[in-house]
Design an enzyme around this catalytic site. Structure first.
Site, mmCIF file in Angstrom:
data_model
loop_
_atom_site.group_PDB
_atom_site.id
_atom_site.type_symbol
_atom_site.label_atom_id
_atom_site.label_comp_id
_atom_site.label_asym_id
_atom_site.label_seq_id
_atom_site.Cartn_x
_atom_site.Cartn_y
_atom_site.Cartn_z
ATOM 1 N N CYS A 136 0.943 -1.101 -0.048
ATOM 2 C CA CYS A 136 0.001 0.049 0.074
ATOM 3 C C CYS A 136 0.691 1.111 0.088
ATOM 4 O O CYS A 136 1.436 1.512 0.916
ATOM 5 C CB CYS A 136 -1.004 -0.119 1.377
ATOM 6 S SG CYS A 136 -1.675 1.548 1.469
ATOM 7 N N CYS A 139 -0.255 3.905 2.543
ATOM 8 C CA CYS A 139 0.010 3.715 4.121
ATOM 9 C C CYS A 139 1.628 3.658 4.204
ATOM 10 O O CYS A 139 2.017 4.378 5.285
ATOM 11 C CB CYS A 139 -0.415 2.120 4.620
ATOM 12 S SG CYS A 139 -2.087 1.802 3.559
ATOM 13 N N ASP A 140 2.193 3.392 3.397
ATOM 14 C CA ASP A 140 3.780 3.226 3.861
ATOM 15 C C ASP A 140 4.784 4.058 2.874
ATOM 16 O O ASP A 140 5.843 4.218 3.242
ATOM 17 C CB ASP A 140 4.285 1.828 3.575
ATOM 18 C CG ASP A 140 3.477 0.611 4.516
ATOM 19 O OD1 ASP A 140 2.918 1.345 5.569
ATOM 20 O OD2 ASP A 140 3.054 -0.160 3.898
#
Ligand code: NAP
Length: 313
Positions: A136, A139-140
């Site tokens: 993702c 997200c990261d």
């Protein structure tokens, strides 16, 4: 004894399809419960930018997902987050849904449980998951500001993630096993304009290496056979998705090879009163817009199934 709660309609999954179904279910007057094992919003929330959802020329996935969640709540749908469905009993008139917290029953359910990111099954991928290997970008991605990252894949997800990462990372390598993308032309054009993106055509990642975190990826060229070890800090795997259909399958819902739930043109599964919508189904197009459309159809069909209105007798 476990207390059994009764609802008119239970929707499994609070992504684009489930939330659209929730809006239509509630507005039809059905007492509607939406369950999600994660936070509401679905994979829409993972999209850095959405530019092809009608009416929203440029919106972040998180904002679009939030709007859908608020809209579903405003119409009266109840959403239970972080509640996992562990089993379904779909044999009787009342469909029974057992979760990690409670038991619910309803005359109709909609399975909109979506899909999860597919793994590349590359050596080192599992070992370094969460230590440099991610699925993702949103997200990261921020962990890789100013660093070197590699994206595996050649579809819309790979291109969108690459575009997002190109704004954060010093360099983005795209490893794709073909010599062309299968992505929207607009995305490909955008990607071509990024000076810090290098697409490596006809290549595959053989191994992800590191110590505490990822440090290199071994990339092989199909055509020349050349192998190189690239110094990188992160790997983003973006190679499609697999349906979250295991519980449905175990309860008798028919799935095709690969696990997608079989539906007819009106979102009915093989079991009366059980409908399915979105990325968990075998519908061939996977867009937020089509998931919404499927969710709407499923909710209206569930309404017709429960209430038997004069126009559907
Ligand atoms: P996808 O469209 O299925 O593409 C997956 C890509 O990964 C393909 O290029 C495929 O290569 C490659 N791939 C598959 N398995 C691989 C493996 N084991 N090793 C290396 N490469 C592998 O998946 P996606 O991009 O995640 O998208 C999923 C669905 O959501 C699609 O229907 C997509 O259109 C949709 N989506 C839409 C948008 C949008 O409209 N903005 C955004 C994201 C996703 P091959 O080409 O050789 O098969």
């Amino acid at each position: 004894m476990v207390h059994m709660e009764t609802w008119d309609l239970i929707i499994i999954g609070a992504g684009a399809a489930g939330l659209a179904a929730g809006i239509y279910g509630s507005r039809s007057g059905l007492k509607t419960l939406i369950l999600d094992e994660k936070l509401a919003g679905g994979t829409t929330a993972d999209a850095p930018i959405v530019e092809n959802y009608p009416g929203f020329p440029f919106v972040t996935g998180a904002e679009l997902a939030d709007k859908k969640v608020s809209h579903a709540k405003k119409t009266g749908a109840t959403i239970h987050e972080l509640e996992t469905v562990v089993s379904l009993d779909l044999k009787g008139e009342k469909k029974i849904v057992k979760t990690s917290r409670a038991e619910y029953e309803a005359p109709a359910i909609i399975i909109a449980s979506g899909a999860h990111y597919r793994e590349a099954e590359v050596k080192g991928e599992k070992e370094f998951r969460g230590r440099g290997v991610s699925y993702c970008g949103v997200c990261d991605g921020p962990f890789f500001k100013g660093k070197r990252v590699l994206v595996i894949g050649g579809g819309n997800s790979a291109c969108i993630t690459t575009l997002y990462l190109s704004g954060l990372a010093a360099a983005v390598f795209v490893v794709h096993r073909r010599d062309a993308f299968r992505a929207e032309n607009a995305l490909v054009k955008d990607l071509e304009s990024k000076g810090n993106v290098k697409v490596m055509w006809n290549t595959e990642v053989k191994e992800i290496k590191g110590d505490k975190v990822v440090t290199t990826a071994v990339v092989s060229d199909y055509q020349t056979g050349a192998i190189q070890e690239l110094a990188i800090d992160g790997v983003f795997v973006q190679i499609g998705e697999s349906p979250n259909s295991q519980v449905a399958k175990e309860s008798g819902v028919e799935v095709e090879d690969g696990g997608c739930i079989k539906i007819d043109i009106r979102q009915h599964t093989n079991i009366p009163g059980v409908f399915a919508a979105g990325d968990v189904t075998n519908y061939p197009v996977r867009q937020i817009g089509t998931a919404v459309g499927q969710g709407i159809t499923a909710a209206l069909e569930a309404y017709a199934y429960i209430k038997r209105p004069y126009y559907r007798k």
